[in-house]
Design a protein around this motif. Structure first.
Motif, short mmCIF file in Angstrom:
data_model
loop_
_atom_site.label_atom_id
_atom_site.label_comp_id
_atom_site.label_asym_id
_atom_site.label_seq_id
_atom_site.Cartn_x
_atom_site.Cartn_y
_atom_site.Cartn_z
N PHE A 30 26.55 6.51 13.04
CA PHE A 30 25.21 6.39 12.47
C PHE A 30 24.18 6.79 13.52
CE2 PHE A 30 28.08 3.66 10.25
CZ PHE A 30 27.74 3.80 8.91
N ALA A 31 23.11 7.40 13.03
CA ALA A 31 22.10 7.95 13.94
C ALA A 31 21.31 6.88 14.66
CB ALA A 31 21.14 8.86 13.16
N THR A 32 21.17 5.69 14.06
CA THR A 32 20.31 4.66 14.61
C THR A 32 21.08 3.34 14.71
OG1 THR A 32 18.36 5.70 13.63
CG2 THR A 32 18.14 3.40 14.30
N GLN A 33 20.95 2.68 15.85
CA GLN A 33 21.52 1.35 16.04
C GLN A 33 20.41 0.40 16.51
OE1 GLN A 33 23.34 3.83 18.31
NE2 GLN A 33 24.09 4.57 16.34
N VAL A 34 20.34 -0.77 15.87
CA VAL A 34 19.30 -1.75 16.18
C VAL A 34 19.97 -3.07 16.51
CG1 VAL A 34 17.20 -2.86 15.35
CG2 VAL A 34 17.80 -0.59 14.51
N PRO A 50 12.36 -4.32 8.74
CA PRO A 50 11.05 -3.70 8.99
C PRO A 50 11.00 -2.31 8.37
CG PRO A 50 11.98 -4.65 11.01
CD PRO A 50 13.07 -4.66 9.98
N LEU A 51 9.81 -1.92 7.91
CA LEU A 51 9.69 -0.63 7.24
C LEU A 51 10.04 0.52 8.16
CD1 LEU A 51 8.97 0.94 4.72
CD2 LEU A 51 6.57 0.86 5.40
N ASP A 52 9.64 0.43 9.44
CA ASP A 52 9.95 1.54 10.35
C ASP A 52 11.45 1.69 10.56
OD1 ASP A 52 10.09 -0.85 11.72
OD2 ASP A 52 9.42 -0.02 13.62
N VAL A 53 12.20 0.60 10.41
CA VAL A 53 13.66 0.68 10.49
C VAL A 53 14.23 1.27 9.20
CG1 VAL A 53 15.79 -0.65 10.72
CG2 VAL A 53 13.82 -1.20 12.15
N GLN A 54 13.71 0.85 8.05
CA GLN A 54 14.19 1.40 6.78
C GLN A 54 14.04 2.92 6.73
OE1 GLN A 54 12.95 -0.47 3.09
NE2 GLN A 54 12.24 -2.27 4.20
N LEU A 370 22.64 -3.62 13.72
CA LEU A 370 22.32 -2.94 12.46
C LEU A 370 22.40 -1.45 12.71
CD1 LEU A 370 21.12 -3.20 9.50
CD2 LEU A 370 18.89 -2.83 10.60
N ALA A 371 23.14 -0.74 11.88
CA ALA A 371 23.30 0.71 12.01
C ALA A 371 22.91 1.39 10.71
CB ALA A 371 24.74 1.07 12.40
N PRO A 407 14.34 -2.38 21.22
CA PRO A 407 14.02 -1.06 20.66
C PRO A 407 15.14 -0.51 19.80
CG PRO A 407 14.69 -0.84 22.95
CD PRO A 407 14.63 -2.32 22.66
N VAL A 408 14.76 0.41 18.93
CA VAL A 408 15.73 1.13 18.11
C VAL A 408 16.47 2.13 18.98
CG1 VAL A 408 16.02 2.68 16.16
CG2 VAL A 408 14.33 0.83 16.05
N VAL A 409 17.81 2.10 18.93
CA VAL A 409 18.63 3.00 19.73
C VAL A 409 19.23 4.06 18.84
CG1 VAL A 409 20.61 3.16 21.27
CG2 VAL A 409 19.17 1.12 21.32
#
Length: 457
Positions: A30-34, A50-54, A370-371, A407-409
């Motif tokens: 997955f492109a993003t890991q939180v 959060p909306l920026d994560v969605q 969260l990915a 931060p979002v990774v």
């Protein structure tokens, strides 16, 4: 071992390899890991996304969201974009209103009153607590009797005598005992003439809470209008919807005079829109359209009157539009330029969608991650009633909480496009290769068995 058993064993091995390769997902896919932090009592935890994560997701339905434990194992989860509503009914009720007077030198204070009420709490009479001399009394506002309405109040609708044109602003307060008052924000009504047409604003949104009494106090008592009609809209629902979450400012493009467009990061169920009005004394009737992609025709979503006017040294602003919540990825605003327009450059906008909750069942050791951000995976979320066997709205509120921690990774969109997706395609090629080789091997063995001469007795 007979040849038939060997064939069955080889087939099982091939299918096992294929299913294992298909089901194995890791955070790296997955492109993003939180990173997440959990608190409270488990094993279920709920996360307000959060909306920026969605917006990091690649699928509109958030089907590419996953939760992993420290060992990289996926966790069972469910998505709740809004609680299920078994029923909803709206009622419009005419209510009584009573004038609130104050002395001319005490207009900054809330009027002190004495009341008479019936046995069920309905107001019969409202008078100032102290006798005011003739000529000293000033109409400060109005007291509304909502004691007969048992449902949450959603909207206030006022009408007033036509002598008072322009804008009137007032504060809104709520009480159940006429002693303790809670602020419900501010309201504004308007009546003005524009391009030989009469433009009026009668509706004021309320926070969706219950109250027996409302108090409206005008900001400028000398301009307080005389009310002729007061209605309250109440809404009865089995459960309240999720709160709205707002985006950051989004820049747009000007197509031609009076037309502006915006491209959203993904398809979203937008429910409200705020348009930035940069120039003072702007007045613009507008219509809003939307669509999911460029190949589809524009569909009307709504409209209204946007304005930013200076009155008594203060800006009076109405820059928000209500939308029906349809899924859109492109928006177009068309402005009636008889009011002067809103500028050659496209204004920035902010949009609001309903908050989304993710509930997961913690299995294995944390920390949890969260990915999201993989357009090729299939949705893996369960219904809430399956994830939580004795699910109820009350139980949902008692679950442990998870929050985004740090931060979002992840990698940029361009990197993911060239790195993540090809990796998934190689897996598919590998699966097909294993299956094809297995079929060829089975065919070869069957052919050899057919050609082998029968054993002589």
């Amino acid at each position: 071992m007979s040849q038939k058993l060997i064939l069955v064993w080889l087939s099982a091995v091939a299918m096992g390899v294929a299913l294992s390769a298909h089901a194995r997902e890791t955070p790296a896919d997955f492109a993003t890991q939180v990173p997440l932090t959990v608190s409270g009592q488990g094993p279920w935890y709920r996360l307000e996304l959060p909306l920026d994560v969605q917006l990091k997701a690649r699928r509109t339905d958030l089907g590419d969201v996953r939760v992993f434990n420290a060992a990289g194992e996926p966790q069972a989860y469910a998505l709740a974009r809004a609680p299920a509503q078994t029923s909803e009914s709206r009622h419009l009720t005419e209510v009584k209103w009573f004038p609130l007077y104050n002395s001319a030198d005490a207009t900054e204070q809330a009027p002190s009153i004495r009341v008479r009420s019936s046995a069920n709490g309905t107001l019969v009479d409202v008078q100032p607590s102290t006798q005011l001399e003739a000529g000293e009394e000033v109409l400060r506002g109005w007291l509304l009797d909502a004691s007969g309405i048992k449902a949450p109040l959603q909207q206030l609708i006022l009408d007033w005598t036509s002598e008072r044109d322009g804008f009137q602003r007032f504060s809104i307060e709520a009480s159940d005992d006429l002693q303790h008052w809670q602020s419900w924000g501010e309201g504004q009504i308007a009546r003005l003439t524009f391009a030989d047409e009469r433009v009026e604003q009668h509706e004021i949104g309320l926070p969706g809470q219950s109250a027996r009494y409302l108090r409206l106090l005008w900001k400028a008592p000398q301009s307080a209008p005389t009310l002729t009609s007061v209605q309250l809209e109440s809404v009865s629902t089995s459960s309240l919807p999720m709160p709205l979450v707002w985006s950051q400012s989004l820049a747009g493009s000007a197509i031609k005079g009076g037309e502006y467009t915006w491209q959203l990061p993904m398809g979203l169920n937008v429910e409200r829109l705020q348009v930035e009005l940069g120039q003072p004394n702007s007045l613009a009737p507008v219509t809003l359209s939307g669509r999911r992609e460029s190949s589809l025709p524009w569909q009307p979503l709504g409209g209204g009157l946007l304005y930013r006017l200076t009155q008594n040294g203060q800006d009076v602003v109405q820059n928000e539009l209500l939308l029906p919540g349809h899924t859109v990825q492109q928006l177009k605003l068309t402005v009636d330029e008889r009011g002067g327009g809103i500028g050659e450059q496209a204004p920035s906008i902010r949009f609001a969608v309903r908050a989304t909750q993710l509930v997961f069942l913690a299995r294995g050791a944390g920390p949890y991650t969260l990915a999201l951000g993989n357009a090729t995976v299939k949705a893996a979320n369960l219904p809430l009633s399956t994830l939580i066997p004795d699910y109820s709205a009350a139980k949902l509120a008692t679950l442990g909480k998870a929050t985004v921690d740090g931060p979002v990774v992840g990698t940029s969109t361009s990197t993911v496009t060239t790195a993540v997706i090809p990796d998934v395609n190689w897996k598919k090629f590998g699966l097909w290769a294993v299956l094809l080789l297995s079929v060829l091997f089975l065919a070869a063995m069957a052919f050899s068995l057919l050609r082998k001469p029968a054993a002589k007795s």
